[in-house]
Design a protein around this motif. Structure first.
Motif, short mmCIF file in Angstrom:
data_model
loop_
_atom_site.label_atom_id
_atom_site.label_comp_id
_atom_site.label_asym_id
_atom_site.label_seq_id
_atom_site.Cartn_x
_atom_site.Cartn_y
_atom_site.Cartn_z
N VAL A 230 0.96 -1.30 0.01
CA VAL A 230 0.09 -0.13 0.08
C VAL A 230 0.92 1.25 0.03
O VAL A 230 1.99 1.46 0.91
N PHE A 231 0.53 2.14 -0.93
CA PHE A 231 1.32 3.48 -1.00
C PHE A 231 0.59 4.66 -0.80
O PHE A 231 -0.59 4.51 -1.57
N ASP A 232 0.71 5.77 -0.25
CA ASP A 232 -0.02 6.93 -0.21
C ASP A 232 0.46 7.96 -1.37
O ASP A 232 1.54 8.33 -1.52
N LEU A 233 -0.59 8.15 -2.07
CA LEU A 233 -0.35 8.97 -3.32
C LEU A 233 -0.47 10.45 -2.88
O LEU A 233 -0.05 11.22 -4.02
N LEU A 234 -1.04 10.81 -1.77
CA LEU A 234 -1.17 12.21 -1.47
C LEU A 234 -0.10 12.66 -0.28
O LEU A 234 -0.23 13.99 0.20
N GLU A 235 0.93 11.66 -0.07
CA GLU A 235 1.90 12.19 0.67
C GLU A 235 2.68 13.28 0.41
O GLU A 235 3.16 13.49 -0.98
N ASP A 236 3.28 14.22 1.27
CA ASP A 236 3.94 15.29 0.94
C ASP A 236 5.36 14.78 0.38
O ASP A 236 5.82 13.91 0.60
N GLY A 237 5.82 15.55 -0.68
CA GLY A 237 6.79 15.45 -1.52
C GLY A 237 6.77 15.80 -3.01
O GLY A 237 5.79 16.33 -3.33
N PRO A 238 7.66 15.59 -3.77
CA PRO A 238 7.55 16.05 -5.08
C PRO A 238 6.39 15.45 -5.68
O PRO A 238 6.10 14.19 -5.57
N PRO A 239 5.80 16.01 -6.83
CA PRO A 239 4.55 15.66 -7.54
C PRO A 239 4.61 14.40 -8.08
O PRO A 239 3.95 13.43 -8.36
N ILE A 240 5.86 14.30 -8.69
CA ILE A 240 6.17 13.08 -9.79
C ILE A 240 6.96 11.96 -8.94
O ILE A 240 7.16 11.05 -9.88
N MET A 257 -11.25 -1.36 9.52
CA MET A 257 -9.86 -1.30 8.80
C MET A 257 -9.57 -0.11 8.12
O MET A 257 -10.41 0.64 7.71
N TYR A 258 -8.26 0.50 8.26
CA TYR A 258 -7.89 1.68 7.67
C TYR A 258 -5.97 1.62 7.57
O TYR A 258 -5.68 0.96 7.95
N VAL A 259 -5.77 2.32 6.58
CA VAL A 259 -4.51 2.50 6.27
C VAL A 259 -3.74 3.31 7.25
O VAL A 259 -4.08 4.78 7.46
N HIS A 260 -2.74 2.94 8.00
CA HIS A 260 -2.32 3.77 9.30
C HIS A 260 -1.32 4.86 8.47
O HIS A 260 -0.63 4.51 7.68
N GLY A 261 -1.30 5.85 8.94
CA GLY A 261 -0.62 6.88 8.53
C GLY A 261 -0.89 7.65 7.19
O GLY A 261 -0.11 8.33 6.71
N VAL A 262 -1.98 7.37 6.56
CA VAL A 262 -2.40 7.79 5.37
C VAL A 262 -2.61 9.36 5.46
O VAL A 262 -3.05 9.81 6.51
N THR A 263 -2.58 10.17 4.43
CA THR A 263 -2.67 11.67 4.36
C THR A 263 -4.19 11.66 4.01
O THR A 263 -4.65 11.30 3.01
N GLU A 264 -4.86 12.40 5.07
CA GLU A 264 -6.23 12.86 4.58
C GLU A 264 -6.27 14.40 4.58
O GLU A 264 -5.89 14.99 5.53
#
Length: 871
Positions: A230-240, A257-264
């Motif tokens: 599982v990868f968070d696509l909205l995490e802070d960092g470069p867009p690409i 169930m939820y993704v721990h540490g996901v960016t909301e």
């Protein structure tokens, strides 16, 4: 361990739609499955799917399909909730499939919608769409913000607590965070949204029935499941960027169930939602394959969480109590397409991606089949949700309550028949799974709040603003709705003197109004006293409640700080535990490998020790045997020498007596002649095949000097000196009954003498090519035979003898202990020397044995060893 009080608090915090009392109660709805057919890409393509009704399709296998060869030309019907033909537009699909899920989301119900199909069947087009023709996801965002635009809470009123729940902040705390965000705002930030996906207001329809007495907050998250990670696509960092950290799936306090540490991200408009969506879409893994130019290589999950809480009785602020929160969730899942390797010809990374995609889809099908079997048969078999991240994440939807819908996208081309057939079978299984209907409770009614509070507060504020205006004196107010002293006054017109009754009626009316006024005044005074006493009591209660609230708020703040500290410690401890577990596993593997190596080396050492002990015992036994044999031989030789010496002395005495006796009768010449004749007779009686029992000492040593070390005329001098014999090696030692290895060349000249050993029980080899020729437990002796020509041109044969000793490596080594030399020469080569030597002794053979130690150049009898190993 948590106390009963803390457990009660957790149960109060849960939303009514997810509480345990609502699980598996009430009615159940099956998973609604829709089918959407993609238009044909080319006019030359043949279709294998035919729509026979608005809910049924007919599939006919083409002759090129694998199913045609296995099952024959058999058509199959599949029934869906509704079938969308190729000409169906995006708005119709949204109205039939996604609009009921959005309505349920606004009412506090959970929803799950995912698209399923083979690669290139139109799943991403149905979910996302394209510019000027947006799909389900943009339409959902547009209609949600169109509906709740007027009842949204201010930003940061609802704040995620990183444990799949939300905290409620006051207006002052939310304003402080908004100001901090305003300072961090960068004017040069790029907008990632696509304005073509934002629909105009004329195309949007507002959903009715929204509770206006609640305040709403919208939060979105975007994750992808790639290679079962599982990868968070909205995490802070470069867009690409593609190097995103892996997230884990956990279970919250309400067993969701939820993704721990996901960016909301909290969203306040559809444009902000599109910006977040396109930021994740740029990071999503896409690749070019044979079947699709832009093929999704991962499952993407876009989640919309709607938080709503009731306002207070004044209709203004949100009630600061987490147990009144209602959290609903809508997950839009774009599954990656299943594909066959023999069609895509994928290799390397693409092959691995395809394998993980097919495995996760197979796990989803297995879970639905197991769930259907449990529901039909009433069993409680384990459903393997944890085998795949996609099924583990949506476990609550299938075992809890909510609405689940699936859009099966199919490509009617004949080339995709085999893959489409598997998709249809999966849809048939999914349509038989049932999910419990969600139930929503009115929290405001349960705590005594009247509906319409927000609207009444809005009207009151409008009226107050009107009164505060400068022209408010001309405002007409209807006070009759508040106080009424009776009906209207009668007519006061006096037309004649006979109208005295009118005055009486007026007097009666005024008296009635005066009495009514007194009654109202008394009632007002009583109500004022009651209100005053009630206000005093309420003030006292308010003071008590305020003091209690202050203490409880302090306790709550300390408890929250302690909980946050414990959560941080728990997270750090979990991370430390995971690292320690990894280190422990690595050290365990390393220790086991070291133990195995130690055991192997100990076995080798013990084997070497045993081999050395055996070799030592064998060598000691041979040494003792040789020493004993040498002692016996020495004793025999010594006794034989004594006997021969005595016999010679006796014979010499006899001869001397005879010579003295004869000397008296004959002359010395006769005595000498006779003596010489007797010696010649004795010499003639000696044959090469026999050994005389007793010979004179001067005949036994023909190569020595005369008596008392003087040379005489009759006894020739020896050129070689005393012959040296090796008493340890005789013919009997060569034929000792043990196994021999006789190593000799193919063409060897036979000597034909008794000095040539007759070796029995021997193995003859002419070339050593294998270690088994020597490393044999039945063979213990080795004899190397070589023939060569010496400097005089005579034939010389050498026999190198030794013992075979096994080695630790499985081979053998030879320890040489003796060398025998057999030399043959012609007796007619030197006649003068032969004649002179004949006068001293009689030669009975032209062959001799040289037992002197004349070792070869390389092997010696004592120090040199010949090793024969596997190499």
């Amino acid at each position: 361990m948590r106390s009963a009080k803390s457990k009660q608090r957790i149960n109060e915090i849960r939303t009514p739609a997810r509480s345990k009392q609502n699980l598996f109660q009430g009615e159940r709805d099956p998973v609604q499955v829709y089918c959407r057919l993609r238009p044909m890409q080319r006019d030359s393509d043949t279709s294998c799917i035919k729509i026979i009704s608005p809910t049924t399709v007919l599939m006919s296998p083409p002759a090129t399909a694998l199913s045609y060869r296995n099952e024959g030309n058999r058509t199959m019907k599949y029934t869906f909730k509704e079938v969308f033909p190729p000409e169906t537009n995006q708005q119709e699909v949204f109205d039939k499939v996604a609009l009921p899920l959005v309505e349920g989301l606004l009412k506090g119900k959970n929803g799950l919608l995912f698209t399923y199909g083979v690669t290139g069947s139109g799943k991403t087009f149905t979910m996302t769409g394209e510019p000027n023709n947006c799909g389900i996801l943009p339409r959902c965002l547009n209609i949600i913000f169109k509906t709740i635009n007027e009842v949204q809470a201010h930003k940061y009123i609802f704040k995620p607590d990183k444990m799949n729940m939300f905290d409620i902040q006051s207006e002052a705390e939310a304003m402080l965070e908004r100001q901090q965000e305003l300072h961090k705002f960068k004017s040069g930030r790029k907008n990632n949204s696509n304005p073509d996906l934002a629909m105009s207001d004329t195309e949007l329809t507002k959903i009715n029935g929204v509770n206006e007495d609640n305040q709403y907050g919208v939060f979105v998250s975007y994750v992808e499941i790639y290679n079962n990670s599982v990868f968070d696509l909205l995490e802070d960092g470069p867009p690409i960027t593609k190097n995103l950290p892996v997230k884990i799936i956990r279970e919250d306090a309400a067993h969701n169930m939820y993704v721990h540490g996901v960016t909301e991200i909290e969203i306040k408009s559809a444009e902000e939602a599109f910006e977040a969506f396109y930021l994740g879409l740029k990071r999503k893994r896409m690749a070019h394959t044979t079947l699709n130019a832009e093929s999704s290589r991962s499952h993407s999950v876009f989640t919309i969480r709607l938080v709503q809480a009731p306002v207070d009785e004044m209709g203004e602020a949100v009630i600061q109590n987490k147990k009144f929160l209602n959290i609903s969730q809508l997950s839009l899942v774009d599954l990656a397409g299943s594909e066959r390797t023999n069609r895509t010809k994928n290799t390397g990374q693409r092959l691995r991606e395809a394998g993980n995609i097919n495995k996760s889809l197979m796990t989803l099908r297995t879970c639905l089949e197991a769930l259907r079997e449990n529901q039909v048969n009433g069993t409680n078999n384990m459903v393997p949700y944890r085998e795949s991240k996609i099924t583990h994440l949506f476990k609550n939807f299938f075992e809890g309550e909510g609405q689940v819908r699936m859009v099966v996208c199919a490509n009617p081309r004949a080339e995709d028949y085999d893959e489409t057939l598997q998709v249809m079978r999966f849809a048939e299984v999914a349509s038989e799974v049932e999910v419990a209907k969600p139930q929503v409770n009115d929290v405001a009614a349960s705590i005594g709040l009247v509906s319409g509070r927000r609207k009444a507060n809005r009207l009151f504020n409008a009226a107050r603003d009107n009164i505060m205006r400068a022209d408010a004196k001309d405002l007409e107010l209807d006070l009759g709705l508040v106080y009424s002293l009776g009906p209207d006054f009668p007519s006061l017109e006096l037309n004649s003197s006979q109208a005295s009754h009118i005055i009486k009626e007026l007097m009666a009316h005024l008296e009635m109004r005066l009495s009514r006024r007194e009654t109202l005044k008394r009632s007002k005074d009583i109500k004022d006293e009651r209100l005053r006493s009630s206000l005093l009591e309420l003030e006292k209660e308010s003071l008590e409640v305020r003091s209690e609230n202050a203490s409880l708020r302090g306790q709550l703040a300390s408890a929250e700080r302690r909980i946050r500290a414990l959560e941080e410690r728990l997270t750090a401890t979990e991370n430390t535990s995971l690292s320690h577990q990894r280190k422990l596993a690595e050290l365990t593997d390393y220790t086991s490998s070291l133990k195995r190596e130690l055991q192997e080396k100990e076995l080798l050492l013990s084997q070497n020790k045993l081999d050395k002990e055996k070799q030592k015992k064998v060598l000691e036994r041979k040494y003792h045997n040789k020493i004993a044999a040498e002692h016996e031989k020495a004793k025999e030789i010594h006794s034989e020498k004594e006997r021969l010496k005595n016999a010679i002395e006796e014979k010499e005495n006899r001869l001397r007596i005879i010579a003295e006796a004869l000397g008296g009768d004959r002359g010395d010449h006769d005595v000498g002649t006779k003596t010489h004749g007797d010696m010649g007779a004795q010499t003639r009686d000696f044959t090469p095949g026999s050994t005389p029992r007793a010979l004179p000492a001067h005949l036994l040593t023909p190569f020595t000097t005369g008596h008392h070390g003087r040379e005489t005329k009759d006894t020739p001098t020896s050129r070689r000196g005393v012959a040296v014999a090796n008493p340890r090696h005789r013919r009997s030692l060569s034929a000792d009954g043990r196994g021999w290895v006789e190593h000799a060349p193919n063409k060897i000249v036979p000597m034909g003498t008794v000095m040539k050993p007759s070796i029995t029980n021997s193995k003859y080899v002419n070339k050593l090519t294998n270690v088994k020729d020597i490393a044999n437990p039945k063979l213990s002796k080795y004899c190397l035979v070589s023939q060569e020509q010496d400097t005089d041109g005579e034939l010389e044969t050498k026999l190198y003898k030794g013992d075979i000793v096994p080695t630790c490596g499985g081979g053998a080594q030879v320890i040489f202990s003796d060398v025998e030399m057999l030399k043959q020469f012609s007796p007619s080569k030197d006649r003068e020397s032969q004649t002179n030597r004949t006068s001293g002794c009689a030669r009975h053979s032209g062959k001799r044995r040289d037992t002197g130690f004349s070792p070869p150049q390389t092997p010696t009898n004592t120090s040199k060893k010949q090793r024969v190993d596997d190499d």
